[in-house]
Design a protein around this motif. Structure first.
Motif, short mmCIF file in Angstrom:
data_model
loop_
_atom_site.label_atom_id
_atom_site.label_comp_id
_atom_site.label_asym_id
_atom_site.label_seq_id
_atom_site.Cartn_x
_atom_site.Cartn_y
_atom_site.Cartn_z
N GLY A 168 20.62 64.26 28.19
CA GLY A 168 21.70 63.65 27.98
C GLY A 168 21.87 62.11 27.84
N LEU A 169 23.06 61.64 27.64
CA LEU A 169 23.17 60.26 27.47
C LEU A 169 24.52 59.82 28.32
CD1 LEU A 169 23.17 57.50 26.08
CD2 LEU A 169 24.38 58.38 24.15
N ILE A 170 24.36 58.84 29.28
CA ILE A 170 25.43 58.30 29.94
C ILE A 170 24.98 56.52 29.79
CG2 ILE A 170 26.49 57.90 32.21
CD1 ILE A 170 25.56 60.39 33.03
N TYR A 171 26.02 56.08 29.02
CA TYR A 171 26.02 54.56 28.86
C TYR A 171 26.38 53.88 30.21
CZ TYR A 171 25.78 54.90 23.99
OH TYR A 171 25.50 55.18 22.49
N ASN A 172 25.67 52.81 30.27
CA ASN A 172 26.15 51.89 31.67
C ASN A 172 27.61 51.60 31.71
OD1 ASN A 172 23.32 51.93 31.96
ND2 ASN A 172 22.91 49.71 31.73
N GLY A 173 28.00 51.64 32.88
CA GLY A 173 29.44 51.04 33.02
C GLY A 173 29.39 50.12 34.17
N ILE A 174 30.28 48.96 33.98
CA ILE A 174 30.40 48.02 34.71
C ILE A 174 31.94 47.81 35.38
CG2 ILE A 174 28.83 46.63 33.72
CD1 ILE A 174 30.84 45.03 32.39
N ASP A 175 32.02 47.01 36.59
CA ASP A 175 33.44 46.68 36.99
C ASP A 175 34.15 45.74 36.04
OD1 ASP A 175 35.86 46.02 38.30
OD2 ASP A 175 34.59 45.76 40.31
N LEU A 176 34.65 46.14 35.03
CA LEU A 176 35.57 45.10 34.26
C LEU A 176 36.20 44.21 34.84
CD1 LEU A 176 36.35 48.15 31.66
CD2 LEU A 176 34.59 46.39 31.35
N ALA A 177 37.06 44.45 35.60
CA ALA A 177 37.96 43.41 36.25
C ALA A 177 37.12 42.04 36.68
CB ALA A 177 38.53 44.21 37.54
N ARG A 178 35.84 42.40 37.26
CA ARG A 178 34.89 41.46 37.74
C ARG A 178 34.93 40.27 36.66
NH1 ARG A 178 29.78 41.98 39.62
NH2 ARG A 178 30.08 40.04 40.59
N PHE A 179 34.58 40.75 35.44
CA PHE A 179 34.37 39.65 34.59
C PHE A 179 35.41 39.30 33.44
CE2 PHE A 179 30.60 42.22 35.78
CZ PHE A 179 29.55 41.18 35.81
N SER A 180 36.43 40.19 33.41
CA SER A 180 37.47 39.64 32.52
C SER A 180 38.59 38.86 33.23
CB SER A 180 38.46 41.03 31.84
OG SER A 180 38.54 41.87 32.96
N ALA A 181 38.38 38.77 34.69
CA ALA A 181 39.35 38.28 35.33
C ALA A 181 39.63 36.79 34.66
CB ALA A 181 39.37 38.11 36.76
N PRO A 182 40.74 36.04 34.71
CA PRO A 182 41.03 34.62 34.09
C PRO A 182 40.33 33.72 35.06
CG PRO A 182 43.19 35.84 34.19
CD PRO A 182 42.27 36.72 34.93
N ARG A 183 39.63 32.56 34.54
CA ARG A 183 38.70 31.71 35.18
C ARG A 183 39.50 30.13 34.77
NH1 ARG A 183 36.14 35.50 37.93
NH2 ARG A 183 35.36 37.16 36.61
N ASN A 184 39.56 29.64 35.97
CA ASN A 184 39.72 27.98 35.65
C ASN A 184 38.32 27.26 35.04
OD1 ASN A 184 40.39 25.29 35.89
ND2 ASN A 184 41.21 25.38 37.92
N ARG A 185 38.11 27.49 33.83
CA ARG A 185 36.95 26.91 33.19
C ARG A 185 36.82 25.62 33.43
NH1 ARG A 185 34.84 29.42 28.12
NH2 ARG A 185 34.66 27.05 27.24
#
Length: 399
Positions: A168-185
């Motif tokens: 079978g196939l299971i794609y990786n998954g990530i905690d999206l909120a950690r990476f898409s949260a707004p940043r003070n660039r």
């Protein structure tokens, strides 16, 4: 029982550290057994309710190579045998080739009812160890379920003789909120000494030859005159011995001052958030967490056509895809992205949306739970992880 090498810093290690606590939260009693010392992430995993075991004498970084691993491997093997015989797991799940070879044999001896293997890389390594490759291929027949993390890896497994009805196939998954949260660039850039308007490229990969850093440096050296004056490359990852050689290469090409060698970092979401272009230039991959993390951060991704990279970020949809081991193609693609902010914005926006739609940690863990429950209940492989039954829109990870 999850069997792996270590929970040190690396793609597979980070994947296990992320999914194991969630699997435990789904009603399973989870133990992780490391053949080497558990490593940097072990304590955080333990705090989330997952038991982690590893030998006191083990090392964190050994492979199937012959040198310097015999004592460590012996200690890890002895510990695994003890764990299997005392804890009597219903399911043993092996990650990486060495744990598969060792754990597969021991688990059969211990009469573990259900055996699962996850392949998370291309099988190029088998060419260097044909004897071990033949042992892997024989062991495939003993598995109740074999899981790939990309269609490319899935097809390689079938070529090795894996049963399609149990692969079978299971794609990786990530905690999206950690990476898409707004940043003070501006603030994060200021802390790193980066100009607010600098063009920033980021690569998250340990310094290992097949990760392609030398190709990237060669490409940047070839187009340095075409890049904005204050461009910077962030190199994020553990130095596994290549660091001084890569620094010398960059200095020789006149771009040494443009590269920040950041080593292992815990603030990867913030570093991606301040960047403009994400890079994965590997010669081989299974399915790269670094690619989908960059996508979740809203970066236009530039990746080589290795393993599942173009499944994650199709060319001219969520990024640009170039052949591996081709510095000239890499240079051309970097120049194209560097000179077109609208293209970067379009690709980054689609990349972020695609990551949210397809590569969440919740979805990934859900597929693992479905697979485990199907094994325990004697059901067929779930359609959600069966590439023969998956029905994905043309804009999704099937390409």
């Amino acid at each position: 029982m999850i069997v792996t090498l270590t929970l040190d810093t690396g793609g597979t290690e980070r994947h296990i550290a992320a999914v194991a606590p969630k699997i435990a939260g789904g009603g399973f009693d989870v133990t992780i057994v490391c053949l080497g010392r558990p490593g940097a992430q072990a304590e955080a995993v333990r705090r989330q309710g997952v038991r982690v075991a590893g030998p006191a004498l083990g090392t964190q970084r050994f492979t199937t190579s012959r040198g310097g691993t015999a004592i460590s491997l012996s200690a890890g093997t002895a510990l695994l045998a003890k764990e299997l015989l005392t804890r009597r797991p219903d399911i043993a799940h092996f990650f990486l080739p060495l744990p598969y070879l060792v754990g597969g044999a021991l688990s059969r001896f211990a009469r573990v009812p259900h055996l699962v293997m996850s392949r998370r890389s291309q099988n190029d390594y088998q060419a260097k160890r044909p004897g071990l490759a033949r042992r892997e291929h024989r062991l495939h027949r003993r598995m109740d379920l074999i899981l790939a993390n990309s269609r490319h890896v899935h097809d390689e497994l079938l070529g090795e003789g894996a049963d399609p009805t149990r692969t079978g196939l299971i794609y990786n998954g990530i905690d999206l909120a950690r990476f898409s949260a707004p940043r003070n660039r501006p603030d994060v850039r200021r802390r790193l000494g980066l100009a607010p308007d600098a063009l920033v490229l980021a690569i998250v990969a340990n310094l290992i030859p097949y990760k392609g850093h030398a190709d990237l440096i060669a490409a940047l050296g070839a187009i340095k005159a075409e890049l904005p004056a204050q461009w910077r490359l962030l190199v994020i990852g553990r130095d596994d011995g290549l660091g001084s050689q890569l620094r010398d290469q960059a200095t020789g090409l006149g771009i040494g001052s443009n590269i920040l060698w950041l080593g292992e970092r815990q603030d990867i979401p913030e570093l991606l958030g301040l960047s403009d272009i994400g890079l994965n230039v590997s010669h081989e991959e299974g399915f790269s967490n670094a690619v989908i993390e960059g996508m979740a951060a809203g970066l236009a991704m530039l990746a080589t056509d290795a393993g599942g990279n173009k499944e994650a970020a199709p060319d001219d949809v969520a990024g640009l895809v170039v052949p591996p081991r081709n510095p000239q193609a890499l240079a051309d693609a970097i120049a194209r992205l560097a000179g077109d902010s609208q293209l970067r914005h379009r690709l980054g926006a689609e990349a972020q949306e695609r990551a949210k739609r397809l590569f969440s940690l919740k979805s990934c863990v859900g597929h693992y739970l479905e697979a485990y429950r199907a094994l325990l209940n004697g059901d067929p492989m779930p359609a959600s992880i069966d590439p023969r039954q998956m029905r994905l829109a043309s804009s999704t990870a099937s390409g």
